[in-house]
Design a protein around this motif. Structure first.
Motif, PDB file in Angstrom:
ATOM      1  N   ASP B  41      21.841  43.144  13.551  1.00 50.81           N
ATOM      2  CA  ASP B  41      22.256  43.981  14.540  1.00 50.81           C
ATOM      3  C   ASP B  41      21.171  44.076  15.502  1.00 50.81           C
ATOM      4  OD1 ASP B  41      24.795  44.374  13.284  1.00 50.81           O
ATOM      5  OD2 ASP B  41      23.535  45.297  11.730  1.00 50.81           O
ATOM      6  N   LEU B  42      19.946  44.160  14.971  1.00 52.96           N
ATOM      7  CA  LEU B  42      18.879  44.267  15.934  1.00 52.96           C
ATOM      8  C   LEU B  42      18.945  43.144  17.032  1.00 52.96           C
ATOM      9  CD1 LEU B  42      16.266  45.864  13.531  1.00 52.96           C
ATOM     10  CD2 LEU B  42      17.049  46.782  15.675  1.00 52.96           C
ATOM     11  N   ILE B  43      19.057  41.645  16.473  1.00 52.47           N
ATOM     12  CA  ILE B  43      19.188  40.647  17.285  1.00 52.47           C
ATOM     13  C   ILE B  43      20.173  40.880  18.374  1.00 52.47           C
ATOM     14  CG2 ILE B  43      19.957  38.364  17.394  1.00 52.47           C
ATOM     15  CD1 ILE B  43      18.987  37.912  14.510  1.00 52.47           C
ATOM     16  N   VAL B  44      21.399  41.553  17.963  1.00 53.67           N
ATOM     17  CA  VAL B  44      22.417  41.806  19.042  1.00 53.67           C
ATOM     18  C   VAL B  44      22.132  42.756  19.869  1.00 53.67           C
ATOM     19  CG1 VAL B  44      24.987  42.397  19.287  1.00 53.67           C
ATOM     20  CG2 VAL B  44      24.137  41.079  17.180  1.00 53.67           C
ATOM     21  N   LEU B  45      21.517  43.715  19.250  1.00 56.09           N
ATOM     22  CA  LEU B  45      20.853  44.828  20.353  1.00 56.09           C
ATOM     23  C   LEU B  45      20.032  44.148  21.341  1.00 56.09           C
ATOM     24  CD1 LEU B  45      20.447  47.772  20.768  1.00 56.09           C
ATOM     25  CD2 LEU B  45      18.399  47.841  19.510  1.00 56.09           C
ATOM     26  N   ALA B  46      19.028  43.311  20.971  1.00 59.15           N
ATOM     27  CA  ALA B  46      18.099  42.670  22.050  1.00 59.15           C
ATOM     28  C   ALA B  46      18.941  41.998  23.076  1.00 59.15           C
ATOM     29  CB  ALA B  46      17.070  41.630  21.139  1.00 59.15           C
ATOM     30  N   ALA B  47      20.150  41.147  22.421  1.00 59.39           N
ATOM     31  CA  ALA B  47      21.055  40.426  23.403  1.00 59.39           C
ATOM     32  C   ALA B  47      21.686  41.443  24.356  1.00 59.39           C
ATOM     33  CB  ALA B  47      22.039  39.743  22.744  1.00 59.39           C
ATOM     34  N   TYR B  48      21.927  42.572  24.162  1.00 65.47           N
ATOM     35  CA  TYR B  48      22.640  43.739  24.887  1.00 65.47           C
ATOM     36  C   TYR B  48      21.441  44.102  25.945  1.00 65.47           C
ATOM     37  CZ  TYR B  48      27.333  43.629  23.340  1.00 65.47           C
ATOM     38  OH  TYR B  48      28.474  43.410  22.825  1.00 65.47           O
ATOM     39  N   LEU B  49      20.228  44.336  25.427  1.00 61.20           N
ATOM     40  CA  LEU B  49      19.180  44.789  26.275  1.00 61.20           C
ATOM     41  C   LEU B  49      18.768  43.642  27.324  1.00 61.20           C
ATOM     42  CD1 LEU B  49      17.154  47.273  26.432  1.00 61.20           C
ATOM     43  CD2 LEU B  49      15.591  45.593  24.904  1.00 61.20           C
ATOM     44  N   ILE B  67      10.498  41.244  29.812  1.00 68.11           N
ATOM     45  CA  ILE B  67      10.603  42.765  29.145  1.00 68.11           C
ATOM     46  C   ILE B  67      11.175  43.193  27.967  1.00 68.11           C
ATOM     47  CG2 ILE B  67      12.317  44.701  30.132  1.00 68.11           C
ATOM     48  CD1 ILE B  67      11.964  43.431  33.227  1.00 68.11           C
ATOM     49  N   VAL B  68      12.087  42.098  27.647  1.00 60.52           N
ATOM     50  CA  VAL B  68      12.985  42.342  26.238  1.00 60.52           C
ATOM     51  C   VAL B  68      12.031  42.370  25.111  1.00 60.52           C
ATOM     52  CG1 VAL B  68      14.835  41.786  24.757  1.00 60.52           C
ATOM     53  CG2 VAL B  68      15.000  41.640  27.387  1.00 60.52           C
ATOM     54  N   VAL B  69      11.168  41.160  25.087  1.00 58.81           N
ATOM     55  CA  VAL B  69      10.191  41.297  24.096  1.00 58.81           C
ATOM     56  C   VAL B  69       9.237  42.272  23.695  1.00 58.81           C
ATOM     57  CG1 VAL B  69       8.311  39.899  23.062  1.00 58.81           C
ATOM     58  CG2 VAL B  69      10.406  38.702  23.937  1.00 58.81           C
ATOM     59  N   PRO B  70       8.487  42.916  24.756  1.00 64.22           N
ATOM     60  CA  PRO B  70       7.782  43.949  24.496  1.00 64.22           C
ATOM     61  C   PRO B  70       8.466  45.409  24.249  1.00 64.22           C
ATOM     62  CG  PRO B  70       7.217  43.040  26.845  1.00 64.22           C
ATOM     63  CD  PRO B  70       8.342  42.181  26.219  1.00 64.22           C
ATOM     64  N   ALA B  71       9.723  45.598  24.959  1.00 62.60           N
ATOM     65  CA  ALA B  71      10.433  46.633  24.530  1.00 62.60           C
ATOM     66  C   ALA B  71      10.949  46.656  23.055  1.00 62.60           C
ATOM     67  CB  ALA B  71      11.785  46.581  25.405  1.00 62.60           C
ATOM     68  N   VAL B 202      12.556  38.809  17.035  1.00 67.03           N
ATOM     69  CA  VAL B 202      14.324  39.097  17.383  1.00 67.03           C
ATOM     70  C   VAL B 202      14.430  39.187  18.555  1.00 67.03           C
ATOM     71  CG1 VAL B 202      15.560  41.020  17.075  1.00 67.03           C
ATOM     72  CG2 VAL B 202      14.355  40.471  15.013  1.00 67.03           C
ATOM     73  N   ALA B 203      13.840  39.706  19.415  1.00 66.02           N
ATOM     74  CA  ALA B 203      13.983  39.629  20.820  1.00 66.02           C
ATOM     75  C   ALA B 203      14.208  38.185  21.712  1.00 66.02           C
ATOM     76  CB  ALA B 203      12.744  40.574  21.618  1.00 66.02           C
ATOM     77  N   VAL B 204      13.145  37.411  20.823  1.00 67.74           N
ATOM     78  CA  VAL B 204      13.447  36.066  21.492  1.00 67.74           C
ATOM     79  C   VAL B 204      14.870  35.492  21.080  1.00 67.74           C
ATOM     80  CG1 VAL B 204      12.445  33.633  21.496  1.00 67.74           C
ATOM     81  CG2 VAL B 204      11.005  35.535  21.601  1.00 67.74           C
TER      82      VAL B 204
END
Lengths: 234, 289
Positions: B41-49, B67-71, B202-204
């Motif tokens: 779900d954190l992977i999906v959260l990163a996708a939405y971010l 932006i997404v990786v550091p966030a 996860v962000a990547v």
């Protein structure tokens, strides 16, 4: 007597509901060697763990340099210059010999001890520097544990049963390194079951019995009878 | 013949993505024995971010990584410090329950904010660009970038783990948290850094997943399963093994899908179960005492 470096004052310690220490008071002066002896379960290791910050304690129960450190987390106690050689050595199996030493010095406290000086003290470790720490013999592992603690350049070094499970000749080798450590002005607390060994190096001795100090005094002034009686409580 | 080579290459390239799902998961389990049920779900959260970032700033999804990786890394640090550190102890159950709850919260939160409609990140012409490997075999540029990133990330993690002071702290804390504290390491900080690193990976993975295919708030748990399978196939505790595990899973799914489109996921699970039966320790288990 000058102000002690470490003052343990009426320390109680608990494992859950079980009380392991009852009002223990111990003083250690700068540069002094103090031995803590006692039978199994007398509370020796608990005392060292309390000083090192691995057990809960009242802040005022442990004063280091006149500052309360009782109950501080272990990493904060380590930063102030107290290093513990834990019972059973506690080496990191995933780290090589050299990495174990490096992590001991990762607080970067300034002082005389460097990797090179530890290798000078224990030349055999230099040969095995890239070996897995658990592939070494028991005596060599103990050397790594001591060297790792020295890398923190401690003002107070706590050694928990460093002769445990080692052959007498190896114990002699390990104890032979103590003068070099003391020459740097480090204070030393030695917990031992091997009384003869402890009395040989220590200036003062505390004997614990069932969580209380049963006897305290200068090592030279204690009679064998007094120690036996304090050790076994007879 | 060419057909099958194509299928296998596609599988290998998707495997890189699965390895990225798995790397963060295995990192966290290895260091603090925490099974992060919310990982997918954190992977999906990163996708939405990434979706929000690309839509507000008009960036290409690949640039949104900056932006997404550091966030996500910051979020990981905070999540570990304020929530998960409190659940760690001798018992494995509390972190399991808390991350399960987190998974439910993320899924429903995303549904509330973005609805259940499928979304996709548009990466522009790069999505359809491809290079010809040999006569008759074309490889999409995007899957290739994705796989190269996976290899770079696994290699980077390997270097961090075995060549840096941070990695030394990770390994020492994993070995013996109490003695690590004696070395001046604050376990809470070390664990929070590990979670930050995990969520950076996860962000990547999330951004690449979102560029590759449609996503919606409910697809997280399936990514978690793929990640788990890649870790187990590769062997617990081995980073390169995890990459191989991801590739094995990716190829199995690609071959399954080629035989019958309905068999894609099933084929992956069957290969996983088969390997578990004959080689439960995984392909490249890390020997530990």
């Amino acid at each position: 007597m000058p102000e002690p470096l470490l003052k343990v004052n009426m320390l109680d310690a608990y494992y859950g509901d079980f009380q392991a220490l009852f009002g223990v008071s111990v003083d250690i002066a700068a540069g002094e060697v103090v031995a803590i002896i006692g039978a199994n379960g007398a509370g020796k290791s608990t005392l060292l763990k309390s000083i090192a910050g691995l057990m809960a304690a009242r802040p005022e129960a442990i004063l280091f340099d006149n500052e309360p450190i009782g109950g501080l987390p272990a990493f904060a106690v380590a930063a102030r210059g107290i290093a513990l050689v834990p019972e059973g050595r506690g080496l990191f199996p995933s780290l090589s010999v050299e990495e174990n030493l490096e992590i001991g010095g990762q607080l970067r406290r300034p002082g005389p001890w460097t990797i090179a000086r530890v290798y000078e003290l224990f030349p055999v470790l230099a040969e095995r520097r890239h070996a897995a720490s658990t592939s070494l013999s028991g005596g060599q592992q103990q050397m790594v544990a001591i060297g790792r603690a020295l890398m923190a350049n401690p003002r107070l070094l706590l050694c928990d049963e460093i002769s445990l499970g080692l052959a007498p000749i190896v114990v002699r080798d390990i104890y032979a390194c103590l003068p070099a450590i003391l020459a740097e002005g480090t204070s030393l607390v030695i917990v031992e079951q091997d009384i003869v060994q402890a009395l040989k190096v220590a200036q003062r001795v505390y004997c614990l019995q069932e969580g209380r100090v049963a006897l305290a005094g200068a090592a030279a002034g204690l009679t064998r009878e007094a120690i036996t009686s304090a050790y076994f409580g007879i | 013949m060419i057909d099958w080579i194509n299928v296998i290459i596609q599988g290998v390239l998707v495997g890189g993505l699965y390895a990225m799902f798995a790397a963060g998961l295995s990192l966290i389990f290895g260091i603090m024995r925490l099974v992060n049920i919310a990982h997918g779900d954190l992977i999906v959260l990163a996708a939405y971010l990434a979706l929000v970032v690309t839509q507000t700033l008009g960036l290409n999804p690949l640039w949104s990584l900056a932006i997404v990786v550091p966030a996500m890394a910051l979020l990981g640090y905070a999540l570990q410090w304020f929530v998960l550190n409190r659940t760690l102890g001798d018992d494995l159950l509390p972190p399991l329950l808390v991350t399960f709850g987190l998974s439910v919260i993320i899924q429903n939160g995303l549904q509330e904010l973005f609805s259940a409609d499928p979304q996709k990140l548009q990466a522009g012409t790069i999505e359809i660009a491809s290079v010809q490997l040999v006569e008759g075999i074309w490889i999409g540029l995007l899957p290739l970038i994705q796989f190269a990133l996976a290899v770079a990330i696994i290699g980077g993690l390997q270097i961090i783990f075995y060549r840096t002071a941070l990695g030394r702290a990770f390994r020492a804390t994993a070995d013996n948290p109490a003695v690590a504290q004696l070395m001046g390491l604050d376990n809470r900080h070390v664990f929070a850094l590990a979670m930050a690193l995990s969520l950076a990976v996860v962000a990547v993975a999330g951004v690449l997943l979102a560029v590759r295919a449609n996503f919606d708030p409910t697809i997280g748990p399936a990514r978690l399963i793929f990640g788990f399978e890649a870790v187990i196939i590769g062997g617990l505790g081995s980073l390169w093994g995890t990459l191989i595990g991801g590739v094995v899973l990716g190829v199995a799914q690609a071959v399954g899908a080629h035989l019958d489109p309905g068999w894609q996921i099933l084929a992956g699970h069957l290969v996983f179960l088969g390997l578990l039966a004959v080689r439960p320790q995984g392909l490249f288990p890390k020997v530990r005492e």
